[in-house]
Motif scaffolding. Structure first.
Motif, short mmCIF file in Angstrom:
data_model
loop_
_atom_site.label_atom_id
_atom_site.label_comp_id
_atom_site.label_asym_id
_atom_site.label_seq_id
_atom_site.Cartn_x
_atom_site.Cartn_y
_atom_site.Cartn_z
N PRO A 89 0.78 -1.23 0.00
CA PRO A 89 0.00 0.00 0.00
C PRO A 89 0.82 1.29 0.00
CG PRO A 89 0.04 -0.97 2.19
CD PRO A 89 0.73 -1.94 1.30
N ARG A 90 2.05 1.24 0.46
CA ARG A 90 2.82 2.49 0.57
C ARG A 90 4.21 2.26 0.04
NH1 ARG A 90 2.68 7.41 3.16
NH2 ARG A 90 4.60 8.22 4.06
N LEU A 91 4.62 3.05 -0.94
CA LEU A 91 5.94 2.93 -1.54
C LEU A 91 6.47 4.31 -1.89
CD1 LEU A 91 5.32 3.41 -4.80
CD2 LEU A 91 4.53 1.07 -4.64
N LEU A 270 10.45 12.94 0.03
CA LEU A 270 9.61 14.11 -0.17
C LEU A 270 8.21 13.64 -0.54
CD1 LEU A 270 9.42 17.22 -0.41
CD2 LEU A 270 9.95 16.95 -2.84
N GLU A 271 7.23 14.05 0.24
CA GLU A 271 5.84 13.69 -0.05
C GLU A 271 5.17 14.83 -0.79
OE1 GLU A 271 2.49 11.68 2.61
OE2 GLU A 271 2.55 13.86 2.90
N THR A 283 -1.50 11.42 -2.65
CA THR A 283 -0.10 11.63 -2.29
C THR A 283 0.80 10.68 -3.07
OG1 THR A 283 -0.19 10.03 -0.47
CG2 THR A 283 -0.72 12.33 0.05
N ARG A 284 2.06 11.08 -3.16
CA ARG A 284 3.09 10.22 -3.74
C ARG A 284 4.42 10.58 -3.08
NH1 ARG A 284 2.61 6.19 -4.99
NH2 ARG A 284 1.49 6.24 -6.96
N LEU A 285 5.22 9.58 -2.72
CA LEU A 285 6.53 9.77 -2.11
C LEU A 285 7.63 9.65 -3.16
CD1 LEU A 285 6.30 7.75 1.24
CD2 LEU A 285 6.63 10.21 1.01
N ARG A 324 -5.12 22.62 -3.59
CA ARG A 324 -3.96 22.76 -2.69
C ARG A 324 -2.85 21.81 -3.13
NH1 ARG A 324 -1.68 20.85 2.18
NH2 ARG A 324 -1.01 22.51 3.62
N LEU A 325 -1.63 22.32 -3.14
CA LEU A 325 -0.44 21.51 -3.42
C LEU A 325 0.52 21.67 -2.25
CD1 LEU A 325 1.42 19.82 -5.30
CD2 LEU A 325 2.26 22.00 -6.22
N GLY A 326 0.96 20.57 -1.70
CA GLY A 326 1.86 20.63 -0.55
C GLY A 326 3.08 19.73 -0.74
N LEU A 327 4.21 20.15 -0.18
CA LEU A 327 5.44 19.36 -0.16
C LEU A 327 5.85 19.18 1.29
CD1 LEU A 327 7.50 21.12 -3.01
CD2 LEU A 327 5.97 19.14 -3.22
N ARG A 328 6.05 17.95 1.70
CA ARG A 328 6.42 17.68 3.09
C ARG A 328 7.65 16.79 3.13
NH1 ARG A 328 2.48 14.42 7.11
NH2 ARG A 328 3.03 12.78 5.63
#
Length: 506
Positions: A89-91, A270-271, A283-285, A324-328
């Protein structure tokens, strides 16, 4: 990434993204260098990192395609989305063609690590794409293992990496130096003491040394918080075109990099988070490791959004438009240098040139200089600071240069020679004859501003005769290396019967 890591690799993805096949001789290039090529091109002798002209000489029928990173990101998003839906589920995307995830949870779900690899390869094969996968304790080792389809046993990363050449660590200058020292394998490099590696080669080499020892290149995260450095932009009204969003992504990336630099940290991941008009967030990492420029982040965001648009994801349920666009940043660690053998690009010459030009425009043409080594006899003559962008007008370094100073070379050369005295045991000045003979053994040396001391040893003198054909510009002098009982060492020069200190050996 804590614990075991699994990496999936799609070979030759840049070739596949532009519609190439293994049967067609095709090369994807970036700034006249090959970044990927098809199997047919490799059979003809084309290789990655080869200059385009050399590749075309080896394969005259080579089809050349300019690299499009956004298109590669868009193409690979199909793979990432499919794996999230079917296997894990998460990559995170390391780069187009290479993705990673923690292995522990998915391996338990599928019944073991071998079964996880089988499901990964099979899921990618459903998209009619070739794939390989690997598992290891560290991300770097897992990426190498993926190329061979291997599972590295727990705690065995260092032993598995040991036979590889040091070039896989991704630090070219370090590789060249280690090979000159006779250290040619990762295992041999891993045996060096870490403190000596840091003192001799620097932080970048220490990160590579951690990798060689089967550890993550960066130490454990120094901060748990992630949102304090996050950046975001709200669109009012909702943005329906991709170009404005990509432009904002670049500005956000620059803001994020400034925040991380001010805090003295870098992020490993970076997400990218996109909120749609209907309230859904996607989201994408991406793997970062401090290597992605603001432009690279914008290209990845643009490719990601285009992939979601092509797949109809952004239009589902009447949610058209991005609000909205965010970088985390995730996995923050201290900025101690980086190595990125498999994971991406370094600063390009074009980026460096643009940055230098901006500084010169603000501070003047002489504000940014580079060192050039050329011809000459004295140390100060051989190194010249040339304004960035100018050609060095000096003579080339090749040639005999009679009277050139032998090694070791001094640590400090003085802008102006310092008055000095070199005397014998009787206190008389030491002179140098026309046949380069000393009038007496040196016994004491004094340099203005540095006091005097007894001479422990000397070498020379070495005569220098410059421009003898021009009576007005001709110079005749001699140089000597002199050490004192206090441990100091000087480069002295005598001209017109007077001694000067030209440099200090530190």
């Amino acid at each position: 990434m804590a614990g075991r890591a699994v990496v999936a690799w799609v070979p030759d993805l840049p070739v596949l993204a532009c519609g190439g096949t293994d049967a067609e001789p095709l090369a994807v290039v970036n700034r006249d260098a090959v970044v990927a090529c098809s199997a047919a091109a490799r059979a003809a002798g084309v290789r990655r990192r080869m200059w385009l002209k050399a590749a075309q000489a080896r394969c005259p029928g080579l089809r050349v395609v300019e690299r499009d990173l956004a298109a590669e990101t868009r193409f690979f998003e199909r793979v990432a989305g499919h794996l999230e839906d079917t296997v894990m589920p998460r990559l995170e995307v390391i780069r187009p063609g290479l993705l990673a995830a923690p292995a522990r949870g998915p391996a338990r779900y599928w019944g073991g690590e071998p079964q996880l690899l089988d499901h990964l390869v099979a899921a990618i094969a459903e998209l009619h794409l070739p794939a390989r996968a690997g598992i290891a304790d560290t991300l770097f080792t897992a990426a190498l293992a993926a190329r061979r389809g291997h599972i590295v046993l727990v705690g065995n990363d260092a032993a598995w990496l040991a036979p590889y050449p040091v070039g896989v660590l991704g630090v070219p200058r370090l590789t060249a130096l280690l090979e000159r020292l006779g250290i040619r394998t990762v295992g041999a490099y891993a045996q060096l003491p870490p403190d000596r590696v840091l003192a001799r080669f620097g932080a970048d080499a220490l990160a590579a040394h951690r990798t060689a020892r089967g550890e993550e290149a960066r130490p454990l995260s120094v901060r748990a918080g992630r949102d304090e450095h996050a950046v975001a932009h709200a669109f009012e009204p909702a943005a329906e075109q991709l170009e404005p969003v990509a432009f904002v992504a670049k500005a956000l990336a620059e803001q994020l990099h400034d925040r991380l630099a001010a805090a003295g940290v870098v992020c490993a991941r970076l997400e990218v988070a996109v909120r749609l008009a209907g309230g859904r967030t996607m989201t994408r990492l991406f793997r970062h490791e401090g290597r992605l420029s603001s432009l690279a982040v914008a290209e990845r965001v643009r490719g990601l959004l285009q992939a979601w648009t092509d797949a109809g994801v952004l239009d589902a349920g009447g949610e058209r438009g991005i609000v909205r666009l965010g970088l985390r940043p995730e996995e923050l660690s201290a900025e101690v240098g980086r190595q990125s053998a498999l994971f991406g690009e370094r600063h390009t010459p074009e980026e460096i040139e643009r940055a230098a030009a901006r500084v010169q425009a603000l501070l003047g043409h002489q504000a940014v200089v580079r060192m050039e080594v050329g011809g000459g006899r004295a140390p100060a003559e051989r190194v010249r600071l040339v304004p960035f962008g100018d050609l060095d007008p000096r003579r080339p370094a090749d040639g005999p240069w009679p009277g050139r100073l032998p090694a070791p070379h001094p640590a400090v050369t003085f802008p102006r020679w310092l008055p000095a005295q070199l005397t014998d045991a009787e206190g008389r000045p030491v002179e140098v004859s026309g046949r380069s003979a000393l009038s007496a053994p040196p016994a004491r040396v004094g340099v203005e501003g540095h006091g005097a001391a007894a001479v422990a040893g000397w070498a020379g003198p070495w005569p220098v005769l410059e421009q003898w054909w021009d009576r007005e510009r001709a110079r005749r002098m001699a140089r000597m290396q002199v050490t004192t009982v206090g441990g100091r060492a000087w480069l002295l020069v005598i001209e017109h019967g007077r001694w000067w200190a030209e440099a200090h050996y530190g």
